[in-house]
Design a protein around this motif. Structure first.
Motif, PDB file in Angstrom:
ATOM      1  N   ARG A 127      -7.753  12.477 -24.514  1.00 16.28           N
ATOM      2  CA  ARG A 127      -9.079  11.927 -24.281  1.00 16.28           C
ATOM      3  C   ARG A 127      -9.463  11.019 -25.455  1.00 16.28           C
ATOM      4  N   GLU A 128      -9.949   9.845 -25.157  1.00 19.48           N
ATOM      5  CA  GLU A 128     -10.333   8.897 -26.204  1.00 19.48           C
ATOM      6  C   GLU A 128     -11.764   8.419 -25.989  1.00 19.48           C
TER       7      GLU A 128
ATOM      8  N   PHE B 205     -16.185   8.863 -22.807  1.00 19.45           N
ATOM      9  CA  PHE B 205     -14.783   9.092 -23.128  1.00 19.45           C
ATOM     10  C   PHE B 205     -13.949   8.799 -21.880  1.00 19.45           C
TER      11      PHE B 205
ATOM     12  N   GLN C 276      -9.806   9.525 -20.136  1.00 21.10           N
ATOM     13  CA  GLN C 276      -8.492  10.146 -20.258  1.00 21.10           C
ATOM     14  C   GLN C 276      -7.587   9.595 -19.171  1.00 21.10           C
TER      15      GLN C 276
ATOM     16  N   SER D 194     -16.125   9.560 -32.396  1.00 19.72           N
ATOM     17  CA  SER D 194     -14.780   9.703 -31.845  1.00 19.72           C
ATOM     18  C   SER D 194     -14.337  11.157 -31.683  1.00 19.72           C
TER      19      SER D 194
ATOM     20  N   LYS E  61      -2.208  11.123 -21.219  1.00 22.37           N
ATOM     21  CA  LYS E  61      -2.734  10.754 -22.528  1.00 22.37           C
ATOM     22  C   LYS E  61      -3.899  11.659 -22.899  1.00 22.37           C
TER      23      LYS E  61
ATOM     24  N   ALA F  93     -15.285   1.372 -28.929  1.00 24.76           N
ATOM     25  CA  ALA F  93     -13.889   1.365 -29.347  1.00 24.76           C
ATOM     26  C   ALA F  93     -13.389  -0.075 -29.343  1.00 24.76           C
TER      27      ALA F  93
END
Length: 128
Positions: free
Chosen positions: A45-46, A37, A39, A110, A43, A61
């Motif tokens: 966390r993706e 992940f 961040q 995700s 923003k 992703a």
């Protein structure tokens, strides 16, 4: 005690490459899947990628597909994130995480809340 210890990261020019490592201990490695992940400042966390330690299948992703590669080495209990073609939008703190192996990694990849254990994070900065 479960530990995920990260290494790698740093400052790189646009178009450059970095490799992150995450070494696990305290659990049966192949019974877990791993996630990466990130961040960025301001923003949320993706997810970047997920990988099954058992069968080594990986998910990415859309923003990193074709540029980043996840791999898992069961003998070393370590997962890697090879990042190529880095750009400024990749600047973030990167975290590895682990969750018990599931039948369909796509359904949980995700969801940060699904991951039980987290590394300490490592900064990646892409700047000219």
């Amino acid at each position: 005690e479960v530990q995920l210890v990260q290494s790698g990261g740093g400052l790189v020019h646009p178009g450059g490459s970095l490799r992150l490592s995450c070494t696990a201990s305290g659990f049966t490695f192949d019974e877990y899947s791993m996630g990466w992940f990130r961040q960025a400042p301001g923003k949320g966390r993706e997810v970047v990628s997920c990988i099954s330690n058992k069968d080594k299948s990986a998910i990415y992703a859309a923003s990193v597909e074709g540029r980043f590669t996840s791999s898992s080495d069961s003998a070393k209990q370590t997962v890697y994130l090879q990042m190529d073609g880095l750009n400024a939008e990749d600047t973030a703190v990167y975290y590895c995480a682990a969750l018990p192996r599931v039948s369909n990694l796509y359904t949980v990849c995700s969801r940060a809340s699904e991951f039980h254990y987290w590394g300490q994070g490592t900064q990646v900065t892409v700047s000219a």
